[in-house]
Write a protein that holds these residues in place. Structure first.
Motif, PDB file in Angstrom:
ATOM      1  N   GLY A 109      14.645 -34.140 -23.679  1.00  0.00           N
ATOM      2  CA  GLY A 109      14.480 -34.725 -24.952  1.00  0.00           C
ATOM      3  C   GLY A 109      15.317 -34.539 -26.024  1.00  0.00           C
ATOM      4  O   GLY A 109      15.619 -35.264 -26.900  1.00  0.00           O
ATOM      5  N   LEU A 110      15.749 -33.125 -26.454  1.00  0.00           N
ATOM      6  CA  LEU A 110      16.427 -32.830 -27.544  1.00  0.00           C
ATOM      7  C   LEU A 110      17.767 -33.305 -27.151  1.00  0.00           C
ATOM      8  O   LEU A 110      18.400 -33.626 -28.215  1.00  0.00           O
ATOM      9  N   CYS A 111      18.221 -33.404 -26.102  1.00  0.00           N
ATOM     10  CA  CYS A 111      19.544 -33.902 -25.982  1.00  0.00           C
ATOM     11  C   CYS A 111      19.763 -35.546 -26.214  1.00  0.00           C
ATOM     12  O   CYS A 111      20.721 -36.174 -26.853  1.00  0.00           O
ATOM     13  N   GLY A 112      18.668 -36.103 -25.507  1.00  0.00           N
ATOM     14  CA  GLY A 112      18.615 -37.778 -25.783  1.00  0.00           C
ATOM     15  C   GLY A 112      18.412 -37.998 -27.126  1.00  0.00           C
ATOM     16  O   GLY A 112      18.650 -39.009 -27.448  1.00  0.00           O
ATOM     17  N   ALA A 113      17.835 -37.236 -27.954  1.00  0.00           N
ATOM     18  CA  ALA A 113      17.478 -37.491 -29.194  1.00  0.00           C
ATOM     19  C   ALA A 113      18.741 -37.354 -30.242  1.00  0.00           C
ATOM     20  O   ALA A 113      19.111 -37.679 -31.438  1.00  0.00           O
ATOM     21  N   ALA A 114      19.839 -36.394 -29.723  1.00  0.00           N
ATOM     22  CA  ALA A 114      20.794 -35.809 -30.303  1.00  0.00           C
ATOM     23  C   ALA A 114      21.971 -36.920 -30.589  1.00  0.00           C
ATOM     24  O   ALA A 114      21.906 -37.907 -30.122  1.00  0.00           O
ATOM     25  N   ASP A 115      22.750 -36.523 -31.804  1.00  0.00           N
ATOM     26  CA  ASP A 115      24.141 -37.569 -31.899  1.00  0.00           C
ATOM     27  C   ASP A 115      25.006 -37.284 -30.885  1.00  0.00           C
ATOM     28  O   ASP A 115      25.855 -38.234 -30.547  1.00  0.00           O
ATOM     29  N   ILE A 116      25.445 -35.897 -30.714  1.00  0.00           N
ATOM     30  CA  ILE A 116      26.393 -35.578 -29.837  1.00  0.00           C
ATOM     31  C   ILE A 116      25.977 -34.439 -28.854  1.00  0.00           C
ATOM     32  O   ILE A 116      25.211 -33.468 -29.571  1.00  0.00           O
ATOM     33  N   VAL A 117      26.258 -34.545 -27.550  1.00  0.00           N
ATOM     34  CA  VAL A 117      26.012 -33.462 -26.883  1.00  0.00           C
ATOM     35  C   VAL A 117      27.404 -32.881 -26.093  1.00  0.00           C
ATOM     36  O   VAL A 117      28.194 -33.565 -25.775  1.00  0.00           O
ATOM     37  N   VAL A 118      27.564 -31.397 -26.207  1.00  0.00           N
ATOM     38  CA  VAL A 118      28.529 -30.705 -25.638  1.00  0.00           C
ATOM     39  C   VAL A 118      27.987 -29.943 -24.639  1.00  0.00           C
ATOM     40  O   VAL A 118      26.894 -29.417 -24.695  1.00  0.00           O
ATOM     41  N   ALA A 119      28.549 -29.724 -23.373  1.00  0.00           N
ATOM     42  CA  ALA A 119      28.011 -28.837 -22.061  1.00  0.00           C
ATOM     43  C   ALA A 119      29.084 -27.984 -21.536  1.00  0.00           C
ATOM     44  O   ALA A 119      30.248 -28.080 -21.630  1.00  0.00           O
ATOM     45  N   ALA A 170      27.384 -39.259 -21.060  1.00  0.00           N
ATOM     46  CA  ALA A 170      26.504 -38.554 -21.977  1.00  0.00           C
ATOM     47  C   ALA A 170      26.931 -37.386 -22.578  1.00  0.00           C
ATOM     48  O   ALA A 170      26.225 -36.972 -23.588  1.00  0.00           O
ATOM     49  N   VAL A 171      27.924 -36.808 -22.182  1.00  0.00           N
ATOM     50  CA  VAL A 171      28.437 -35.716 -22.846  1.00  0.00           C
ATOM     51  C   VAL A 171      29.768 -35.853 -23.316  1.00  0.00           C
ATOM     52  O   VAL A 171      30.596 -36.495 -22.620  1.00  0.00           O
ATOM     53  N   GLU A 172      30.008 -35.371 -24.523  1.00  0.00           N
ATOM     54  CA  GLU A 172      31.363 -35.486 -25.222  1.00  0.00           C
ATOM     55  C   GLU A 172      32.452 -34.511 -24.915  1.00  0.00           C
ATOM     56  O   GLU A 172      33.571 -35.000 -24.745  1.00  0.00           O
ATOM     57  N   ARG A 173      32.034 -33.275 -24.472  1.00  0.00           N
ATOM     58  CA  ARG A 173      33.092 -32.459 -23.909  1.00  0.00           C
ATOM     59  C   ARG A 173      32.302 -31.466 -22.929  1.00  0.00           C
ATOM     60  O   ARG A 173      31.342 -31.067 -23.083  1.00  0.00           O
ATOM     61  N   VAL A 174      33.113 -31.036 -21.916  1.00  0.00           N
ATOM     62  CA  VAL A 174      32.654 -30.097 -20.919  1.00  0.00           C
ATOM     63  C   VAL A 174      33.516 -28.828 -20.773  1.00  0.00           C
ATOM     64  O   VAL A 174      34.839 -28.846 -21.126  1.00  0.00           O
ATOM     65  N   VAL A 175      33.207 -27.634 -21.267  1.00  0.00           N
ATOM     66  CA  VAL A 175      34.255 -26.491 -21.733  1.00  0.00           C
ATOM     67  C   VAL A 175      33.326 -25.192 -20.925  1.00  0.00           C
ATOM     68  O   VAL A 175      32.356 -25.317 -20.123  1.00  0.00           O
ATOM     69  N   LYS A 176      34.144 -24.311 -20.853  1.00  0.00           N
ATOM     70  CA  LYS A 176      33.611 -23.041 -20.312  1.00  0.00           C
ATOM     71  C   LYS A 176      32.461 -22.505 -21.164  1.00  0.00           C
ATOM     72  O   LYS A 176      32.503 -22.558 -22.227  1.00  0.00           O
ATOM     73  N   ARG A 177      31.569 -21.588 -20.358  1.00  0.00           N
ATOM     74  CA  ARG A 177      30.449 -21.309 -21.393  1.00  0.00           C
ATOM     75  C   ARG A 177      30.706 -20.228 -22.514  1.00  0.00           C
ATOM     76  O   ARG A 177      30.140 -20.581 -23.528  1.00  0.00           O
ATOM     77  N   GLU A 178      31.958 -19.616 -22.175  1.00  0.00           N
ATOM     78  CA  GLU A 178      32.005 -18.680 -23.384  1.00  0.00           C
ATOM     79  C   GLU A 178      33.043 -19.552 -24.585  1.00  0.00           C
ATOM     80  O   GLU A 178      33.107 -19.046 -25.703  1.00  0.00           O
ATOM     81  N   ASP A 179      33.376 -20.801 -24.411  1.00  0.00           N
ATOM     82  CA  ASP A 179      33.788 -21.745 -25.238  1.00  0.00           C
ATOM     83  C   ASP A 179      32.827 -22.514 -25.877  1.00  0.00           C
ATOM     84  O   ASP A 179      33.225 -23.342 -26.789  1.00  0.00           O
ATOM     85  N   LEU A 180      31.550 -22.674 -25.428  1.00  0.00           N
ATOM     86  CA  LEU A 180      30.594 -23.715 -25.730  1.00  0.00           C
ATOM     87  C   LEU A 180      30.372 -23.566 -27.361  1.00  0.00           C
ATOM     88  O   LEU A 180      30.242 -24.586 -27.781  1.00  0.00           O
ATOM     89  N   ARG A 181      29.784 -22.532 -28.071  1.00  0.00           N
ATOM     90  CA  ARG A 181      29.510 -22.522 -29.304  1.00  0.00           C
ATOM     91  C   ARG A 181      30.830 -22.892 -30.191  1.00  0.00           C
ATOM     92  O   ARG A 181      30.550 -23.793 -31.020  1.00  0.00           O
ATOM     93  N   GLU A 182      32.054 -22.504 -29.952  1.00  0.00           N
ATOM     94  CA  GLU A 182      33.055 -22.858 -30.602  1.00  0.00           C
ATOM     95  C   GLU A 182      33.163 -24.546 -30.574  1.00  0.00           C
ATOM     96  O   GLU A 182      33.809 -25.192 -31.480  1.00  0.00           O
ATOM     97  N   ALA A 183      33.360 -24.728 -29.362  1.00  0.00           N
ATOM     98  CA  ALA A 183      33.292 -26.403 -29.204  1.00  0.00           C
ATOM     99  C   ALA A 183      32.415 -27.145 -29.909  1.00  0.00           C
ATOM    100  O   ALA A 183      32.793 -28.159 -30.569  1.00  0.00           O
ATOM    101  N   ALA A 184      31.027 -26.659 -29.954  1.00  0.00           N
ATOM    102  CA  ALA A 184      30.118 -27.332 -30.973  1.00  0.00           C
ATOM    103  C   ALA A 184      30.495 -27.231 -32.413  1.00  0.00           C
ATOM    104  O   ALA A 184      30.448 -28.256 -33.029  1.00  0.00           O
ATOM    105  N   LEU A 185      31.051 -26.030 -32.854  1.00  0.00           N
ATOM    106  CA  LEU A 185      31.268 -25.784 -34.408  1.00  0.00           C
ATOM    107  C   LEU A 185      32.473 -26.623 -34.801  1.00  0.00           C
ATOM    108  O   LEU A 185      32.510 -26.887 -35.863  1.00  0.00           O
TER     109      LEU A 185
END
Length: 251
Positions: A109-119, A170-185
């Motif tokens: 629900g949180l993802c579906g309500a969002a404007d952009i999703v990165v994973a 559904a997802v704008e970008r798929v990145v490594k786990r350690e890069d997830l926060r920076e991809a969103a920021l």
């Protein structure tokens, strides 16, 4: 430990879930999440909101143990979910959700309500509601995936991975786990540098041209969740999950 934390820096608000072991929230926490997101939307320091999580996965949804102990709490849980998802979808600020690990139930629900999703590469999206004796999440899932994919996921309970979610748009970008926060920021910084007034107008306009009313469709679903909770099979589904055994349905 608080179930989530909030920080604001250079126009970007970060709301971070941290509720071990699986970021599953009770009705009170869902209500708190909704109020926090609404508040960020009216905070003049904030231009973009990023929601992410610590731990094994993004969000496992509602606290099944709470509902197994008292099924009447489904009304409060429903309201908390509804308010949280609406606070994101109707927020005047863009909301980016960054997910890793499991994205289940309320996490959908949180993802579906969002404007952009990165994973992250390890992310999986699923709706195990039927197996837990509940309904809900289809409206938001259908905002992410095509109709037939939604029904397959809903009826079977089988999840899909981040790569498939990206293939389906559904997802704008798929990145490594350690890069997830920076991809969103990185995305958040790009948006935060633009005119807040123009971005707010853009979000309102884009919400207005969506097919149907997301909140009305989710409210329709929640009526069936209440109906489901009145059945013996619903209680058996929750009991078997908590007790880690096969369910014995009445047929």
């Amino acid at each position: 430990m608080q179930p989530f934390s909030v920080s604001i820096d250079n126009g970007i608000a970060e709301l971070v879930f941290n509720q071990p072991p699986v970021n599953a929230f009770n009705c009170r926490t869902w209500a708190d999440i909704a109020r926090e997101i609404e508040g960020l939307g009216t905070d003049n320091r904030v231009r973009v909101i990023v929601i992410r999580a610590e731990g094994r996965g993004f969000c496992a949804g509602v606290d099944i143990k709470e509902l197994a102990a008292d099924g009447n709490l489904i009304v409060a849980v429903n309201k908390g979910n509804y308010d949280s998802f609406k606070a994101i979808h109707r927020n005047p600020k863009p909301v980016i959700v960054a997910v890793h690990g499991f994205v289940l139930g309320g996490g959908i629900g949180l993802c579906g309500a969002a404007d952009i999703v990165v994973a992250s590469e390890c992310a999986t999206f699923g709706v195990p509601e039927v197996d837990r004796g509940a309904m809900g999440g289809g409206a938001h899932l259908q905002r992410l995936f095509p109709v037939q994919k939604v029904r397959h996921m809903y009826f079977t309970g089988e999840p899909i991975n981040a790569t498939e979610a990206w293939r389906l748009g559904a997802v704008e970008r798929v990145v490594k786990r350690e890069d997830l926060r920076e991809a969103a920021l990185q995305i958040a910084r790009t948006i935060a540098a633009k005119s807040p007034a123009m971005i707010s107008l853009a979000k309102e306009a884009l919400n207005g041209i969506e097919d149907g009313n997301l909140e009305d469709k989710y409210r329709w679903e929640q009526g069936f969740t209440l109906e489901a909770y009145r059945s013996l099979d619903s209680q058996e589904a929750r009991d078997s999950f908590i007790e880690k055994r096969d369910a014995r349905f009445n047929g």
